[in-house]
Design a protein around this motif. Structure first.
Motif, PDB file in Angstrom:
ATOM      1  N   LYS A 144       0.827  -1.213   0.000  1.00 10.10           N
ATOM      2  CA  LYS A 144       0.000   0.000   0.000  1.00 10.10           C
ATOM      3  C   LYS A 144       0.857   1.257   0.000  1.00 10.10           C
ATOM      4  CE  LYS A 144      -3.801   2.265   2.458  1.00 10.10           C
ATOM      5  NZ  LYS A 144      -4.741   2.196   3.599  1.00 10.10           N
ATOM      6  N   SER A 145       1.892   1.284   0.847  1.00  9.87           N
ATOM      7  CA  SER A 145       2.698   2.498   0.966  1.00  9.87           C
ATOM      8  C   SER A 145       3.595   2.723  -0.240  1.00  9.87           C
ATOM      9  CB  SER A 145       3.549   2.445   2.244  1.00  9.87           C
ATOM     10  OG  SER A 145       4.423   1.328   2.227  1.00  9.87           O
ATOM     11  N   HIS A 146       3.950   1.647  -0.963  1.00  7.31           N
ATOM     12  CA  HIS A 146       4.850   1.786  -2.117  1.00  7.31           C
ATOM     13  C   HIS A 146       4.174   1.406  -3.430  1.00  7.31           C
ATOM     14  CE1 HIS A 146       8.394   2.785   0.259  1.00  7.31           C
ATOM     15  NE2 HIS A 146       7.968   1.907   1.133  1.00  7.31           N
ATOM     16  N   ASN A 217     -12.052   5.061  -6.139  1.00  5.46           N
ATOM     17  CA  ASN A 217     -11.169   5.596  -5.098  1.00  5.46           C
ATOM     18  C   ASN A 217      -9.992   6.354  -5.714  1.00  5.46           C
ATOM     19  OD1 ASN A 217     -12.705   4.540  -2.973  1.00  5.46           O
ATOM     20  ND2 ASN A 217     -11.653   2.571  -3.084  1.00  5.46           N
ATOM     21  N   VAL A 218      -9.421   5.799  -6.786  1.00  5.07           N
ATOM     22  CA  VAL A 218      -8.312   6.462  -7.474  1.00  5.07           C
ATOM     23  C   VAL A 218      -8.786   7.770  -8.099  1.00  5.07           C
ATOM     24  CG1 VAL A 218      -6.726   6.289  -9.430  1.00  5.07           C
ATOM     25  CG2 VAL A 218      -7.017   4.342  -7.902  1.00  5.07           C
ATOM     26  N   LEU A 219      -9.963   7.728  -8.743  1.00  7.35           N
ATOM     27  CA  LEU A 219     -10.513   8.933  -9.362  1.00  7.35           C
ATOM     28  C   LEU A 219     -10.787  10.020  -8.324  1.00  7.35           C
ATOM     29  CD1 LEU A 219     -12.975   7.352 -11.951  1.00  7.35           C
ATOM     30  CD2 LEU A 219     -10.977   8.750 -12.487  1.00  7.35           C
ATOM     31  N   GLU A 220     -11.303   9.630  -7.162  1.00  7.95           N
ATOM     32  CA  GLU A 220     -11.596  10.626  -6.129  1.00  7.95           C
ATOM     33  C   GLU A 220     -10.315  11.241  -5.584  1.00  7.95           C
ATOM     34  OE1 GLU A 220     -13.089  13.317  -4.209  1.00  7.95           O
ATOM     35  OE2 GLU A 220     -14.531  12.017  -5.227  1.00  7.95           O
ATOM     36  N   PHE A 248       2.524   3.774 -11.578  1.00  6.70           N
ATOM     37  CA  PHE A 248       2.583   4.943 -12.449  1.00  6.70           C
ATOM     38  C   PHE A 248       1.287   5.071 -13.233  1.00  6.70           C
ATOM     39  CE2 PHE A 248       3.626   7.482 -16.131  1.00  6.70           C
ATOM     40  CZ  PHE A 248       4.475   8.451 -15.614  1.00  6.70           C
ATOM     41  N   HIS A 249       0.678   6.266 -13.183  1.00  7.33           N
ATOM     42  CA  HIS A 249      -0.582   6.509 -13.880  1.00  7.33           C
ATOM     43  C   HIS A 249      -0.403   7.583 -14.942  1.00  7.33           C
ATOM     44  CE1 HIS A 249      -3.222   4.972 -10.293  1.00  7.33           C
ATOM     45  NE2 HIS A 249      -2.346   4.077 -10.732  1.00  7.33           N
ATOM     46  N   HIS A 250      -0.895   7.291 -16.147  1.00  5.70           N
ATOM     47  CA  HIS A 250      -0.932   8.295 -17.209  1.00  5.70           C
ATOM     48  C   HIS A 250      -2.361   8.827 -17.287  1.00  5.70           C
ATOM     49  CE1 HIS A 250      -0.095  10.280 -21.054  1.00  5.70           C
ATOM     50  NE2 HIS A 250      -1.302   9.864 -21.407  1.00  5.70           N
ATOM     51  N   GLU A 282      -1.803  10.581  -5.140  1.00  5.81           N
ATOM     52  CA  GLU A 282      -1.333   9.433  -4.357  1.00  5.81           C
ATOM     53  C   GLU A 282      -0.297   8.605  -5.109  1.00  5.81           C
ATOM     54  OE1 GLU A 282      -3.229   5.474  -2.141  1.00  5.81           O
ATOM     55  OE2 GLU A 282      -4.500   6.810  -3.323  1.00  5.81           O
ATOM     56  N   PHE A 283      -0.374   8.581  -6.441  1.00  2.00           N
ATOM     57  CA  PHE A 283       0.506   7.743  -7.253  1.00  2.00           C
ATOM     58  C   PHE A 283       1.508   8.598  -8.035  1.00  2.00           C
ATOM     59  CE2 PHE A 283      -3.410   5.438  -6.606  1.00  2.00           C
ATOM     60  CZ  PHE A 283      -3.000   4.147  -6.362  1.00  2.00           C
TER      61      PHE A 283
END
Length: 346
Positions: A144-146, A217-220, A248-250, A282-283
């Motif tokens: 979770k943390s990494h 959750n990611v979107l929020e 990593f998110h694009h 977060e990411f």
């Protein structure tokens, strides 16, 4: 220049994966020893799940190292999706092991020698459960943390294994108390059913990431960062999409900006805004904005001071929500957006 924080995170993820491999192998040997002593079908089912743990943790170790390879010509979004593949593979292994356990346990209901030395077996599997408990909590925390899908999946599986072992121990105690040996394979069947459901959940979530399924959750979390860093000139953001590649998110989206800005001004403004949003996200990731001119249709929701083309006075600032970000353009003549919940941080 190498990002030191990223390099340190990679070392932590790799170390956690090594810990998972070594501890999973030791736990498996514990359970095999318990089965040889007791001859219990339930203990055998628990040991079979631990085989999956060993294989899955070895795969996760390879995948975590592979996912750390930087983006290249053939993989412009990096190699992070390999972690989701690892999780899906682990879920499939768990489901397969569950089917084997249910089949063998069903046969054992009719053809099995009574288990023996159950007290000794209880001590051994109890020790294995305790070791697994600490391992599962450790993997979930590091995952979770990494931001490691592989470690989070391994942690979830190990915690599921702890519950399985507890169920096996309850079964052994019932056999000791009642003397009814058919309880042993029945517990093994229940263990198999629990594992089948666990494997399905892990595979379903991992396949969702591989297919770029939206995660609310990611979107929020991204919407929160966008609201926090919003400034005059960010008139509206819509058509937002996320490609998740491990941690990593694009992100690509349409950004409405004042139409009278020149190219150099827009470029500098959006570059700074993208950096600020990613900083508080977060990411790890990147934003790519497609720029839309306001065309005077957003005047009532645009707080840009001293606008030379304003036709209507500013009335209300509409902070972005997940619904507005992922939807299409909504200038003032197309109705209001849903407002963010007042309990959300801005």
């Amino acid at each position: 220049m190498v990002d030191t924080s990223t390099s340190d995170a990679e070392k932590i993820r790799t170390s956690a994966a090594w810990v998972s491999v070594i501890v999973s192998l030791l736990v498996f040997l514990f359970k095999v020893g318990a089965y040889r002593i007791t001859g219990s079908t339930a203990v055998l089912s628990d040991a079979l799940e631990s085989i999956v743990n060993v294989i899955a943790s070895a795969v996760a170790l390879f995948v975590i190292r592979f996912a750390a390879i930087p983006a290249d010509h053939n993989h412009p979004y990096g190699h992070g999706k390999a972690e989701s593949f690892s999780s899906a593979f682990e879920g499939g292994l768990i489901f397969f092991a569950a089917i084997m356990i249910i089949g063998e346990s069903a046969k054992a209901l009719f053809y099995q020698e009574p288990p023996r030395q159950l007290e000794t077996g209880l001590w051994i599997v109890g020790a294995a459960a305790l070791v697994n408990l600490f391992l599962g909590l450790y993997l979930k925390r590091v995952g979770k943390s990494h931001k490691s899908e592989a470690l989070k999946a391994s942690g979830a599986h190990v915690m599921s294994d702890v519950l399985t072992t507890v169920g096996v121990m309850v079964g052994l105690v019932l056999v000791l108390v009642t003397g009814k040996t058919w309880i042993d394979p029945l517990i093994a069947i229940l263990v198999g059913a629990h594992l089948a459901y666990s494997g399905y959940k892990i595979s379903r979530e991992s396949l969702g990431v591989l297919m770029d399924e939206q995660d609310e959750n990611v979107l929020e979390d991204l919407a929160t960062s966008i609201r926090k860093n919003r400034k005059p000139g960010v008139i509206e953001i819509h058509n937002l999409r996320i490609i998740r590649s491990g941690r990593f998110h694009h992100v690509d989206a349409h950004l409405v900006v004042p139409e009278y800005w020149d190219v150099a001004e827009v470029h500098s403004f959006t570059h700074n805004y993208e950096s600020e949003v990613v900083r508080d996200y977060e990411f790890d990731g990147e934003l790519a904005f497609h720029l839309d001119p306001c065309k005077k249709s957003y005047c009532q929701i645009c707080d840009m001071p001293n606008c030379p083309i304003r036709q209507l006075p500013f009335q209300e600032l509409r902070l972005p929500t997940v619904k507005s970000l992922t939807g299409g353009p909504r200038p003032t003549n197309q109705g209001p957006y849903d407002k963010p919940d007042s309990s959300q941080k801005n």
